[in-house]
Enzyme design. Structure first.
Site, PDB file in Angstrom:
ATOM      1  N   CYS A  86     -83.890 -24.780 -43.690  1.00 42.73           N
ATOM      2  CA  CYS A  86     -82.774 -25.588 -43.191  1.00 42.73           C
ATOM      3  C   CYS A  86     -82.883 -27.054 -43.616  1.00 42.73           C
ATOM      4  CB  CYS A  86     -82.703 -25.516 -41.667  1.00 42.73           C
ATOM      5  SG  CYS A  86     -82.210 -23.902 -41.022  1.00 42.73           S
ATOM      6  N   CYS A 125     -74.689 -26.450 -38.166  1.00 42.45           N
ATOM      7  CA  CYS A 125     -74.468 -25.582 -37.004  1.00 42.45           C
ATOM      8  C   CYS A 125     -74.397 -26.389 -35.714  1.00 42.45           C
ATOM      9  CB  CYS A 125     -75.550 -24.513 -36.919  1.00 42.45           C
ATOM     10  SG  CYS A 125     -77.239 -25.134 -36.785  1.00 42.45           S
ATOM     11  N   CYS A 174     -72.778 -22.428 -41.990  1.00 41.39           N
ATOM     12  CA  CYS A 174     -74.131 -22.437 -42.559  1.00 41.39           C
ATOM     13  C   CYS A 174     -74.077 -22.200 -44.068  1.00 41.39           C
ATOM     14  CB  CYS A 174     -74.985 -21.365 -41.887  1.00 41.39           C
ATOM     15  SG  CYS A 174     -76.666 -21.263 -42.542  1.00 41.39           S
ATOM     16  N   ASP A 207     -82.011  -4.967 -29.570  1.00 39.48           N
ATOM     17  CA  ASP A 207     -82.026  -6.138 -28.696  1.00 39.48           C
ATOM     18  C   ASP A 207     -81.650  -5.870 -27.244  1.00 39.48           C
ATOM     19  OD1 ASP A 207     -79.324  -5.749 -28.899  1.00 39.48           O
ATOM     20  OD2 ASP A 207     -78.888  -7.627 -29.920  1.00 39.48           O
ATOM     21  N   CYS A 212     -68.509 -15.588 -30.786  1.00 43.58           N
ATOM     22  CA  CYS A 212     -68.180 -16.748 -31.616  1.00 43.58           C
ATOM     23  C   CYS A 212     -69.093 -16.722 -32.832  1.00 43.58           C
ATOM     24  CB  CYS A 212     -68.389 -18.034 -30.821  1.00 43.58           C
ATOM     25  SG  CYS A 212     -68.076 -19.558 -31.742  1.00 43.58           S
ATOM     26  N   CYS A 257     -72.560 -21.628 -24.490  1.00 45.01           N
ATOM     27  CA  CYS A 257     -72.254 -20.855 -25.698  1.00 45.01           C
ATOM     28  C   CYS A 257     -71.064 -19.914 -25.454  1.00 45.01           C
ATOM     29  CB  CYS A 257     -73.486 -20.058 -26.114  1.00 45.01           C
ATOM     30  SG  CYS A 257     -73.235 -19.006 -27.557  1.00 45.01           S
ATOM     31  N   CYS A 288     -80.293 -30.140 -42.814  1.00 45.19           N
ATOM     32  CA  CYS A 288     -78.950 -29.657 -42.467  1.00 45.19           C
ATOM     33  C   CYS A 288     -78.790 -29.507 -40.950  1.00 45.19           C
ATOM     34  CB  CYS A 288     -78.685 -28.319 -43.148  1.00 45.19           C
ATOM     35  SG  CYS A 288     -77.054 -27.621 -42.789  1.00 45.19           S
ATOM     36  N   CYS A 334     -71.238 -21.155 -35.774  1.00 44.39           N
ATOM     37  CA  CYS A 334     -72.492 -21.698 -36.309  1.00 44.39           C
ATOM     38  C   CYS A 334     -72.933 -20.959 -37.566  1.00 44.39           C
ATOM     39  CB  CYS A 334     -73.590 -21.692 -35.252  1.00 44.39           C
ATOM     40  SG  CYS A 334     -74.056 -20.057 -34.639  1.00 44.39           S
ATOM     41  N   CYS A 392     -70.644 -26.641 -33.430  1.00 49.64           N
ATOM     42  CA  CYS A 392     -70.526 -25.797 -32.236  1.00 49.64           C
ATOM     43  C   CYS A 392     -69.406 -26.320 -31.336  1.00 49.64           C
ATOM     44  CB  CYS A 392     -71.847 -25.777 -31.467  1.00 49.64           C
ATOM     45  SG  CYS A 392     -71.768 -24.772 -29.957  1.00 49.64           S
TER      46      CYS A 392
END
EC number: 1.17.99.6
Length: 393
Positions: free
Chosen positions: A208, A214, A268, A154, A261, A234, A211, A264, A218
């Site tokens: 998901c 998340c 889940c 990434d 962090c 964030c 739901c 989220c 947050c």
């Protein structure tokens, strides 16, 4: 170099490529990847989403997101000749993660669990390089030219999550992370761009449904709508990517989170059965496991560099490290020891003005003396972890 057929017909070539795709997945697992998927390079549908996200300024100070433009959505431009992307998943959830213990202890610093061990970038890139070499060894043995490939993680301008979704690794959750039915979201992604026309995998069904755990959990409201994160809000961005002052409105909401962090992910439900990593390099280092804020705050730059050698944490540098810890100390229960530590650090010559401003804020918070040690979201989060993730609590 593109692949040149020397003996086989097109029909047998297709059969060979199918067999090779299966071998690639087997080799990938032998190299430590939990899953391998293959997709084409068409991310046309993602270009408009990316541009809208950039236009809204949701990338904050991450200018590199804009610098590379739509190249992120065009793997064939990133590496000429690419026709397939091999997406690789490597799990990182460490044993004895201690999420609830850490978050419920305001005098300890919380470090996102992906960063507790060795930096994943070099490790994954090296494994992908080995995978590419194995592919080429097989091609040459079969009488074909070697393929042209390039590994990425990434740190490169590639939209790894949409590629992983196309490759069947998982689906995009409302927090924008990739979710896998068996592994949740506790994994890294890497890509091998290659000019080999391998058969592609089928994307998985989104899971998901209704739901929104998340979104509602947050701490800073960074998930502004399903599948959209405003990075400027964030905590991961604020503690890692942001180079300057953290906006005051977010400081009390950060609690004891000093690097990243995981909230989220922790709420889940898909993560309840997530497997532990098989890579010992991703285990949490002893000095980063339930670390005392006051101890971390005393680290000199030399000590910081020593303790974070080979870690992703090192990239933020000593000053931002101190900035983040100062905020966490400001959020801790009022203490004469904390006030003294803040005053002593501020008086040191190696502390820049940005850090001093955060220390002043923390001192004001400490002297107010009426702080809540945990906000309601964190208290609720701790209960959710204890109930839903007892192994990792």
């Amino acid at each position: 170099m593109s692949m040149t057929v020397t003996t086989s017909s097109n029909v047998s070539d297709a059969a060979m490529l199918s067999r090779l795709a299966l071998q690639i997945k087997s080799w990938g697992k032998a190299l430590g990847f939990a899953q391998i998927g293959i997709c084409d390079t068409d991310l046309t549908a993602e270009e408009a989403k990316l541009q809208t996200w950039l236009d809204k300024g949701f990338h904050g100070e991450m200018a590199y997101m804009e610098t590379h433009g739509m190249m992120r959505a065009r793997p064939h431009e990133l590496h000429s000749g690419t026709v397939r992307v091999i997406s690789a998943r490597m799990d990182y959830l460490p044993p004895e993660a201690g999420f609830a213990t850490n978050l419920a202890s305001p005098n300890m610093g919380y470090i996102s669990r992906y960063a507790g061990g060795r930096d994943y970038h070099k490790l994954i890139r090296a494994r992908l390089k080995k995978l590419g070499d194995q592919i080429n060894s097989e091609l040459v043995a079969l009488g074909f030219d070697a393929a042209d490939f390039r590994p990425f993680v990434d740190s490169a301008p590639v939209l790894e999550r949409p590629l992983a979704e196309k490759a069947g690794i998982g689906w995009t959750g409302k927090h924008s992370l990739i979710l896998n039915h068996d592994a949740g979201s506790w994994f890294f992604l890497g890509e091998l761009l290659i000019n080999l026309p391998l058969p592609v995998d089928i994307p998985v069904q989104e899971g998901c449904h209704s739901c929104v755990a998340c979104i509602t959990s947050c701490p800073t409201g960074a998930i502004v709508e399903p599948y959209t994160v405003d990075a400027r809000r964030c905590i991961s961005y604020l503690t890692i990517e942001l180079q300057g002052a953290i906006p005051e409105e977010f400081r009390p909401l950060m609690g004891n989170r000093i690097y990243g962090c995981d909230d989220c992910q922790l709420v889940c439900p898909v993560n309840r059965a997530a497997p532990l990593t098989q890579e010992s390099d991703f285990h949490i280092r002893p000095k980063l496991k339930q670390p005392e804020l006051l101890t971390l705050f005393t680290w000199s730059e030399t000590e910081f560099l020593k303790q974070t050698e080979g870690s992703a944490i090192r990239r933020i540098g000593h000053q931002r490290w101190l900035r983040n810890i100062a905020v966490a100390l400001g959020n801790a229960p009022s203490s004469a020891d904390i006030i003294s530590a803040l005053e002593q650090r501020k008086a040191q010559a190696d502390v820049d003005e940005m850090v001093k401003e955060h220390i002043d804020w923390a001192l004001a918070q400490q002297r107010a003396g009426d702080l809540q040690t945990n906000n309601r979201k964190t208290e609720r989060l701790v209960r959710v972890i204890q109930k839903g993730l007892p192994r990792d609590a």
